[in-house]
Design a protein around this motif. Structure first.
Motif, mmCIF file in Angstrom:
data_model
loop_
_atom_site.group_PDB
_atom_site.id
_atom_site.type_symbol
_atom_site.label_atom_id
_atom_site.label_comp_id
_atom_site.label_asym_id
_atom_site.label_seq_id
_atom_site.Cartn_x
_atom_site.Cartn_y
_atom_site.Cartn_z
ATOM 1 N N GLU A 46 50.063 31.035 45.490
ATOM 2 C CA GLU A 46 50.649 30.091 44.599
ATOM 3 C C GLU A 46 49.826 29.111 43.976
ATOM 4 O OE1 GLU A 46 54.173 28.368 42.880
ATOM 5 O OE2 GLU A 46 53.998 30.304 43.931
ATOM 6 N N LEU A 47 48.768 28.820 45.118
ATOM 7 C CA LEU A 47 47.970 27.816 44.517
ATOM 8 C C LEU A 47 47.047 28.349 43.335
ATOM 9 C CD1 LEU A 47 46.179 25.027 44.900
ATOM 10 C CD2 LEU A 47 44.736 26.329 46.463
ATOM 11 N N VAL A 52 46.682 26.851 39.458
ATOM 12 C CA VAL A 52 45.561 26.561 38.806
ATOM 13 C C VAL A 52 45.387 27.490 37.452
ATOM 14 C CG1 VAL A 52 42.785 27.247 39.108
ATOM 15 C CG2 VAL A 52 44.201 26.036 41.057
ATOM 16 N N GLU A 53 45.689 28.668 37.504
ATOM 17 C CA GLU A 53 45.730 29.543 36.299
ATOM 18 C C GLU A 53 46.499 29.013 35.088
ATOM 19 O OE1 GLU A 53 45.353 33.844 38.738
ATOM 20 O OE2 GLU A 53 47.228 33.184 37.630
ATOM 21 N N ARG A 54 47.770 28.311 35.686
ATOM 22 C CA ARG A 54 48.707 27.849 34.490
ATOM 23 C C ARG A 54 48.219 26.505 33.881
ATOM 24 N NH1 ARG A 54 54.246 24.664 36.108
ATOM 25 N NH2 ARG A 54 54.597 23.793 34.171
ATOM 26 N N THR A 55 47.222 25.503 34.633
ATOM 27 C CA THR A 55 46.957 24.341 34.333
ATOM 28 C C THR A 55 45.499 24.746 33.523
ATOM 29 O OG1 THR A 55 47.517 23.603 36.460
ATOM 30 C CG2 THR A 55 46.040 22.121 35.058
ATOM 31 N N VAL A 56 44.680 25.643 33.896
ATOM 32 C CA VAL A 56 43.497 25.848 33.012
ATOM 33 C C VAL A 56 44.024 26.544 31.666
ATOM 34 C CG1 VAL A 56 41.574 27.579 32.867
ATOM 35 C CG2 VAL A 56 41.961 26.041 34.989
ATOM 36 N N ALA A 57 44.868 27.391 31.878
ATOM 37 C CA ALA A 57 45.346 27.985 30.466
ATOM 38 C C ALA A 57 45.981 26.977 29.522
ATOM 39 C CB ALA A 57 46.662 28.994 30.869
ATOM 40 N N ASP A 58 46.868 25.710 30.103
ATOM 41 C CA ASP A 58 47.230 24.717 29.396
ATOM 42 C C ASP A 58 46.054 23.802 28.815
ATOM 43 O OD1 ASP A 58 49.816 25.322 30.080
ATOM 44 O OD2 ASP A 58 49.982 23.913 31.627
ATOM 45 N N LEU A 59 44.991 23.792 29.433
ATOM 46 C CA LEU A 59 44.103 22.812 28.836
ATOM 47 C C LEU A 59 43.288 23.742 27.861
ATOM 48 C CD1 LEU A 59 42.301 21.798 32.431
ATOM 49 C CD2 LEU A 59 43.653 20.516 30.801
ATOM 50 N N ASP A 60 43.094 24.984 28.258
ATOM 51 C CA ASP A 60 42.330 25.983 27.226
ATOM 52 C C ASP A 60 43.186 25.806 25.711
ATOM 53 O OD1 ASP A 60 40.380 27.954 26.422
ATOM 54 O OD2 ASP A 60 42.238 29.421 26.259
ATOM 55 N N ARG A 61 44.604 25.869 25.909
ATOM 56 C CA ARG A 61 45.212 25.759 24.645
ATOM 57 C C ARG A 61 45.145 24.451 23.828
ATOM 58 N NH1 ARG A 61 49.223 28.571 27.683
ATOM 59 N NH2 ARG A 61 49.980 26.878 28.684
#
Length: 433
Positions: free
Chosen positions: A145-146, A150-159
């Motif tokens: 879950e962690l 992390v993956e979701r937040t990094v993807a948001d930053l990448d966008r």
């Protein structure tokens, strides 16, 4: 071409000595000078190259070269002419940029996972918390879950065009920071859990460095840099979670101890005949003042571990306690009085040991500070060495349950400021000689 290093960072090209083929001693000097200029601009900007040269003692040619490299890494930018009131050509002002460089802090705790991201200039890019029963989940499921958060937040930053300079994970337990392993986290039921190794397998760039540290230590750093007691050189931060951890700032520096385990105040025995603690001992301070203790006393029908309950964020539990308090439930007032008394008793030990000027109450302590602080202060005065309590006060944090993740992101920012070469070249045409 960038090459991954053992610690996850990148250098600009392979070499035997330092970055870009520069001999090791010269690379070290340049890295130090880059950090010196970057930190000056971050603190005193907008400022001119000439002002930087005067303040740092570096010559103007060197400063120009260093600024060019910092611009190439996206860390410094020009803001236009600076008029200082003098006759002559105005100088070009420099300010901290870092708008394309991110810092991500995440926290896994008993009943939630949080993520907080900023760019290097301090602009908040993400601030989220989800309810998650880490206490009732296996380490593997919690790490999965962690990793998703992390993956979701990094993807948001990448966008939005942000490249994370690093990720720091906050965990309530004893941490081997060299390997990113949780030695033991009693309230999570973790022992020997390789957090950094698991996250290195997540769907994020392999060159993003990952670190793991204690939640209370990271929260204390956040308080010291940007909280209600910012700049206070001697302070203690108390987490106010299900478990109670402490972060200690002494002489303006975080007190880590020989193994980095300092601050485990929640497991100091205060009542030999008290409740069993998840650490395996009896009468630990957190069994008296942790959120689980308050919930058990104030809302026994909602106590942790009672029956099958929906995953509840701590804010939801506090909202229910506050509602019952408003309705005049005597159990709530009695519970708050009891927690306040034990909070002051334990704090007296901390004051006698570390002589802080401020004890910052985080988590749920801050939310209920109006009721807890008077009782705690009274007990502190009664038990502290004469005079020490008079010069120490409780104060409620305004960072909420996000203090640890905020502090974790701050650590990433600090590392980038200390070593600008860890940030990849983004604009090669701007790089100096």
């Amino acid at each position: 071409m960038n090459h991954s290093r053992a610690d996850g960072r990148t250098t600009d090209s392979p070499s035997r000595g330092g970055a870009a083929g520069v001999p090791a001693d010269q690379a070290t000097v340049r890295r130090s000078n880059l950090a010196l200029v970057l930190r000056h601009v971050s603190v005193y900007g907008p400022c001119s190259r000439s002002a930087v040269a005067v303040a740092t003692g570096l010559n103007k040619t060197t400063v120009t070269s260093l600024v060019n490299e910092l611009q190439a890494r996206g860390l410094v930018k020009e803001t236009g002419p600076q008029h200082a009131g003098s006759v002559g050509r105005p100088s070009v002002a420099l300010v901290l940029d870092g708008s394309g460089v991110g810092a991500l802090g995440v926290e896994v705790n008993v009943d939630y996972i949080a993520a907080f991201a900023t760019d290097l200039a301090g602009r908040v890019l993400a601030d989220r918390r989800i309810g998650f029963d880490a206490m009732g989940s296996s380490p593997e499921r919690s790490l999965d879950e962690l990793a998703r958060v992390v993956e979701r937040t990094v993807a948001d930053l990448d966008r939005i065009g942000i490249a994370p300079a690093g990720i720091t994970v906050a965990v309530p337990g004893l941490i081997d920071t060299t390997t990113g392993t949780v030695v033991v986290a009693p309230n999570l039921g973790w022992r020997g859990v390789a957090v950094a190794e698991r996250l290195s397998q997540a769907d994020i760039r392999a060159d993003i460095p990952i670190a793991v540290d204690n939640d209370a230590n990271l929260a204390a750093l956040a308080e010291f840099t940007s909280g209600v007691a910012a700049g206070t050189p001697d302070l203690v931060y108390l987490t106010g979670e299900v478990g109670v951890g402490g972060g200690i700032i002494s002489g303006g520096r975080l007190l880590g101890g020989a193994d980095g385990f300092a601050g485990e105040v929640g497991h100091v025995m205060v009542d030999p005949s008290g409740e069993s603690c998840r650490c395996g001992r009896v009468g630990c301070w957190e069994t008296k003042v942790g959120l689980a203790a308050l919930v058990r006393m104030a809302t026994p029908d909602r106590a942790y571990g009672i029956g099958r309950q929906l995953v509840r964020d701590p804010e939801e539990r506090l909202a229910e306690i506050e509602q019952r308090r408003a309705e005049g439930d005597p159990r709530v007032e009695a519970a708050l009085a009891e927690v306040g008394r034990w909070l002051g008793l334990g704090a007296a030990t901390l004051v006698n040991l570390f002589n802080p000027r401020v004890i910052v109450l985080g988590g749920y302590f801050a939310r209920l500070a109006d009721r807890l602080i008077p009782a705690a202060q009274e007990e502190l005065v009664r038990l502290s060495i004469t005079g020490a309590a008079d010069r120490c006060r409780f104060i409620a944090s305004d960072l909420g349950f996000g203090a640890a993740s905020r502090g974790a992101a701050g650590v990433v920012v600090e590392r980038a400021l200390a070593d600008p070469t860890a940030i990849a070249i983004r604009h090669p045409s701007h790089r100096g000689a």
